[in-house]
Scaffold this motif. Structure first.
Motif, PDB file in Angstrom:
ATOM      1  N   ARG A 179     -11.906   9.673  29.191  1.00 49.41           N
ATOM      2  CA  ARG A 179     -11.568   9.662  30.619  1.00 49.41           C
ATOM      3  C   ARG A 179     -10.927   8.456  31.144  1.00 49.41           C
ATOM      4  O   ARG A 179     -10.482   8.467  32.344  1.00 49.41           O
ATOM      5  CB  ARG A 179     -12.550  10.354  31.408  1.00 49.41           C
ATOM      6  CG  ARG A 179     -13.518  11.413  31.005  1.00 49.41           C
ATOM      7  CD  ARG A 179     -12.563  12.533  30.444  1.00 49.41           C
ATOM      8  NE  ARG A 179     -11.959  13.125  31.597  1.00 49.41           N
ATOM      9  CZ  ARG A 179     -10.893  14.099  31.319  1.00 49.41           C
ATOM     10  NH1 ARG A 179     -10.594  14.607  29.968  1.00 49.41           N
ATOM     11  NH2 ARG A 179      -9.906  14.312  32.257  1.00 49.41           N
ATOM     12  N   GLY A 180     -10.857   7.496  30.447  1.00 48.59           N
ATOM     13  CA  GLY A 180     -10.359   6.244  30.777  1.00 48.59           C
ATOM     14  C   GLY A 180     -11.043   5.037  30.038  1.00 48.59           C
ATOM     15  O   GLY A 180     -11.539   5.419  28.793  1.00 48.59           O
ATOM     16  N   PHE A 181     -10.855   3.529  30.198  1.00 49.48           N
ATOM     17  CA  PHE A 181     -11.164   2.656  29.319  1.00 49.48           C
ATOM     18  C   PHE A 181     -11.898   1.518  30.018  1.00 49.48           C
ATOM     19  O   PHE A 181     -11.419   1.313  31.219  1.00 49.48           O
ATOM     20  CB  PHE A 181     -10.046   1.908  28.598  1.00 49.48           C
ATOM     21  CG  PHE A 181      -9.455   3.071  27.611  1.00 49.48           C
ATOM     22  CD1 PHE A 181      -9.738   3.102  26.271  1.00 49.48           C
ATOM     23  CD2 PHE A 181      -8.562   3.871  27.899  1.00 49.48           C
ATOM     24  CE1 PHE A 181      -9.304   3.994  25.208  1.00 49.48           C
ATOM     25  CE2 PHE A 181      -7.906   5.052  26.910  1.00 49.48           C
ATOM     26  CZ  PHE A 181      -8.258   4.726  25.690  1.00 49.48           C
ATOM     27  N   LYS A 182     -12.799   0.905  29.375  1.00 46.23           N
ATOM     28  CA  LYS A 182     -13.554  -0.083  30.031  1.00 46.23           C
ATOM     29  C   LYS A 182     -13.550  -1.476  29.046  1.00 46.23           C
ATOM     30  O   LYS A 182     -13.748  -1.252  27.842  1.00 46.23           O
ATOM     31  CB  LYS A 182     -14.794   0.279  30.578  1.00 46.23           C
ATOM     32  CG  LYS A 182     -15.645  -0.894  31.050  1.00 46.23           C
ATOM     33  CD  LYS A 182     -17.145  -0.490  31.269  1.00 46.23           C
ATOM     34  CE  LYS A 182     -17.832  -1.679  31.947  1.00 46.23           C
ATOM     35  NZ  LYS A 182     -19.406  -1.309  32.216  1.00 46.23           N
ATOM     36  N   GLY A 183     -13.425  -2.645  29.817  1.00 43.66           N
ATOM     37  CA  GLY A 183     -13.337  -3.947  28.857  1.00 43.66           C
ATOM     38  C   GLY A 183     -14.331  -4.849  29.866  1.00 43.66           C
ATOM     39  O   GLY A 183     -14.536  -4.788  31.179  1.00 43.66           O
ATOM     40  N   PHE A 184     -14.931  -5.866  28.930  1.00 48.93           N
ATOM     41  CA  PHE A 184     -15.742  -6.831  29.854  1.00 48.93           C
ATOM     42  C   PHE A 184     -14.862  -8.115  29.838  1.00 48.93           C
ATOM     43  O   PHE A 184     -14.284  -8.563  28.817  1.00 48.93           O
ATOM     44  CB  PHE A 184     -17.004  -7.070  29.096  1.00 48.93           C
ATOM     45  CG  PHE A 184     -18.044  -6.320  29.496  1.00 48.93           C
ATOM     46  CD1 PHE A 184     -19.197  -6.597  30.161  1.00 48.93           C
ATOM     47  CD2 PHE A 184     -18.082  -5.042  29.301  1.00 48.93           C
ATOM     48  CE1 PHE A 184     -20.046  -5.925  30.597  1.00 48.93           C
ATOM     49  CE2 PHE A 184     -19.070  -4.005  29.625  1.00 48.93           C
ATOM     50  CZ  PHE A 184     -20.175  -4.557  30.187  1.00 48.93           C
ATOM     51  N   LEU A 185     -14.906  -8.854  30.811  1.00 48.38           N
ATOM     52  CA  LEU A 185     -14.110 -10.263  30.677  1.00 48.38           C
ATOM     53  C   LEU A 185     -15.377 -11.329  30.838  1.00 48.38           C
ATOM     54  O   LEU A 185     -14.909 -12.585  30.737  1.00 48.38           O
ATOM     55  CB  LEU A 185     -13.534 -10.565  32.130  1.00 48.38           C
ATOM     56  CG  LEU A 185     -12.460  -9.381  32.422  1.00 48.38           C
ATOM     57  CD1 LEU A 185     -11.533 -10.037  33.955  1.00 48.38           C
ATOM     58  CD2 LEU A 185     -11.438  -9.594  31.314  1.00 48.38           C
ATOM     59  N   ILE A 186     -16.458 -10.918  30.393  1.00 54.19           N
ATOM     60  CA  ILE A 186     -17.645 -11.852  30.117  1.00 54.19           C
ATOM     61  C   ILE A 186     -18.655 -10.901  29.238  1.00 54.19           C
ATOM     62  O   ILE A 186     -18.550 -10.165  28.988  1.00 54.19           O
ATOM     63  CB  ILE A 186     -18.348 -12.256  31.657  1.00 54.19           C
ATOM     64  CG1 ILE A 186     -19.184 -13.519  31.462  1.00 54.19           C
ATOM     65  CG2 ILE A 186     -19.153 -11.065  32.001  1.00 54.19           C
ATOM     66  CD1 ILE A 186     -19.692 -13.979  32.804  1.00 54.19           C
ATOM     67  N   GLU A 187     -19.608 -11.956  28.672  1.00 54.00           N
ATOM     68  CA  GLU A 187     -20.366 -11.414  27.661  1.00 54.00           C
ATOM     69  C   GLU A 187     -21.072 -10.101  27.937  1.00 54.00           C
ATOM     70  O   GLU A 187     -21.416  -9.956  29.070  1.00 54.00           O
ATOM     71  CB  GLU A 187     -21.252 -12.198  27.099  1.00 54.00           C
ATOM     72  CG  GLU A 187     -22.162 -12.006  26.272  1.00 54.00           C
ATOM     73  CD  GLU A 187     -21.727 -11.375  24.992  1.00 54.00           C
ATOM     74  OE1 GLU A 187     -22.264 -10.427  24.478  1.00 54.00           O
ATOM     75  OE2 GLU A 187     -20.811 -12.182  24.488  1.00 54.00           O
ATOM     76  N   SER A 188     -20.795  -9.047  27.206  1.00 53.25           N
ATOM     77  CA  SER A 188     -21.501  -7.912  27.553  1.00 53.25           C
ATOM     78  C   SER A 188     -23.027  -7.669  27.413  1.00 53.25           C
ATOM     79  O   SER A 188     -23.737  -6.861  28.101  1.00 53.25           O
ATOM     80  CB  SER A 188     -20.946  -6.745  26.896  1.00 53.25           C
ATOM     81  OG  SER A 188     -21.268  -6.653  25.337  1.00 53.25           O
TER      82      SER A 188
END
Length: 542
Positions: A179-188
């Motif tokens: 349904r979409g995408f997610k990313g982290f710009l900092i440590e997950s």
């Protein structure tokens, strides 16, 4: 109040204003003096309603803006009058971590969706991380689908993840139905889901530029202080050195200032020109300082929205006791002034906060490192680290109880969101210039969350032709959150002991009664106590 625009309804069937009288197929009819439906001008209103449902198709046949008596229907009709309780569209919680497979001691499809159903949530969208494997490949998605089969009490969709090196998996994941995408710009916080660099984000944007999807970000980054930091700002450096006791919430709060969020938002916006038609979304916005940046970006034509969470609207840093790590999450719960500002933003017609979600992110009690007086002895079992490492008793003892830095960050609340939000909204209503109404709750937690994940054609509203996902809500009832109200796997939540206003009485998923408070089998009464949820794997079209 006329707030966030409703989804395009051009493809919805025209409402039928008379119920079917000639059907030999048994019908389900729900009526109430109060339901949240659309009038003929497509305005969301509270109105008397008669909702006729086909159990065979699981969809709504017709909605009448009046209460018809049972005598208006064939004798084999299941007719329930819920007056004066509210009939709402089932909530669509677009941010939930179910953690299966791989970390099922944290949560699982069965327990997480049971909890959702008990709170009027009829659709959850599972985040791509904290399960092993993560949903960063098609194979990872297949493993998650395999684990979910036959376990879900509500309908479940899936997000894909963006991590360094998986750009070639993104389009196949779209085809597979994410349904979409997610990313982290900092440590997950988990090894298998590393943070992305600006080049990774740019590649994801260009790959998905013309695709019907949403690209979402955990927007925290450590701002560069000197030139020597350079590109290391992209590689998930730890927070600044703690400035006080590790068991003090303020020490943790000050280590993740609003600048973490605003800097990350600016980084995303700097790349938005690469995919001008791709919807972008900031998950769990905490810092009020991010709002004017997002509004200015929207004014420039950038397609970006944001969500906030129940905990940012209900909790405040001033109220967190030393060592009470049940309140730890990232971004952090900020002060009461920040909380008030989020509520004010929600009341604006052009609010950048389009949705409210749970961000249910549970873990085992051991990983929360709760002090004994808060843990009540729970978690006195094995010692397993976040990334699966087995800790000796000595290693576990070295971790200080109540350490906000060493404990897992995440708030458990799936299934409690509606009463949490309604409790706070009703408490604020007498002094608010623009109070949040039940119509706004439906917009923020059903209509717009369905739109965010491309499900507006079947979820998030009570309309003929759409899935008969219905929440029966007693907006006057009160209860105290105890272990029996927390149906997620681990009973660790900052809401325990709090008094709530508003209680879900029934939850219907595609025309089947799934949950009835006080009913047999712990309330899970439908289909002989067997889960009826489906996996939403249709390719996204909008």
């Amino acid at each position: 109040m006329a707030r966030n625009e409703s989804p395009d309804i051009s493809f919805y069937p025209t409402p039928a204003y008379t119920p079917p009288h000639d059907s030999n197929i048994p019908l389900v009819v729900l009526v109430s003096s109060r339901a949240v439906i659309f009038d003929q001008e497509n305005n969301l209103v509270v109105s008397p309603a008669t909702i006729t449902i086909s159990p065979q198709t699981g969809t709504i046949i017709s909605i009448l803006p009046t209460v018809l008596p049972a005598s208006s229907f064939p004798g084999n009709t299941t007719y329930i009058d819920h007056t004066p309780q509210l009939l709402l569209p089932g909530l669509v919680d677009a941010h939930v971590h179910l953690n299966e497979p791989g970390r099922t001691e944290w949560e699982g499809f069965n327990t997480g969706t049971r909890a959702a159903a008990s709170g009027g949530v009829t659709t959850v969208i599972d985040m791509p991380l904290n399960a092993i494997p993560p949903t960063t490949t098609v194979n990872g998605l297949k493993e998650k689908v395999k684990a979910a089969q036959g376990q879900c009490w509500v309908d479940v969709g899936f997000y894909g993840g963006i991590i360094p090196g998986n750009s070639e998996e993104l389009l196949p994941l779209v085809e597979a139905g994410v349904r979409g995408f997610k990313g982290f710009l900092i440590e997950s916080g988990v090894d298998e889901f590393p943070a992305v660099s600006s080049s990774d984000v740019a590649l994801a944007m260009t790959t998905l530029a013309d695709i019907a999807t949403t690209l979402m970000f955990h927007a925290e980054m450590i701002p560069p202080i000197t030139d020597s930091v350079g590109d290391d700002v992209q590689t998930s450096l730890p927070p600044m050195h703690p400035s006080g006791p590790l068991t003090s919430y303020n020490t943790f709060l000050y280590s993740r200032p609003p600048a973490f969020e605003t800097y990350a938002i600016e980084e995303i916006l700097s790349l938005a020109h690469l995919a001008p038609d791709l919807p972008l979304h900031i998950v769990h916005l905490s810092a009020l300082e991010g709002v004017p940046i997002l509004r200015a970006a929207r004014d420039r034509g950038i397609k970006i929205t944001a969500e906030t969470c129940f905990h940012y609207l209900a909790l405040a840093s001033e109220d967190v006791q030393d060592g009470d790590t049940r309140h730890k999450c990232c971004p952090p719960i900020r002060n009461a002034v920040n909380r008030d500002g989020l509520w004010e933003e929600l009341s604006k017609p052009d609010s950048v906060l389009q949705t409210i979600v749970s961000d249910h992110s549970p873990c085992t009690p051991e990983l929360k490192l709760l002090p004994e007086h808060l843990g009540h002895g729970c978690g006195s079992g094995g010692h397993k680290g976040v990334n699966g490492e087995i800790l000796s008793a000595e290693e576990a003892e070295e971790k200080e109880r109540g350490d906000f830095f060493a404990s897992w960050g995440g708030i458990s609340s799936v299934g409690l969101g509606l009463p949490i939000l309604w409790t706070e909204a009703t408490a604020r209503a007498p002094t608010s210039k623009s109070p949040i109404s039940i119509l706004d709750v439906v917009r923020l937690c059903s209509l717009n969350t369905a739109k965010q994940v491309g499900l507006s054609h079947r979820k998030g509203a009570l309309r003929p032709g759409m899935d008969a996902d219905i929440c029966v809500f007693d907006d006057k009832a009160t209860f105290v959150v105890g272990r029996e109200q927390m149906l997620f796997r681990n009973k660790v939540s900052p809401y325990q002991g709090k008094t709530m206003t508003g209680m879900v009485k029934q939850t219907w998923v595609r025309g089947s009664l799934v949950f009835e408070r006080g009913g047999l089998n712990g309330g899970f009464v439908g289909k002989g106590g067997v889960p009826v949820g489906k996996l939403l794997l249709e390719k996204r079209r909008s």
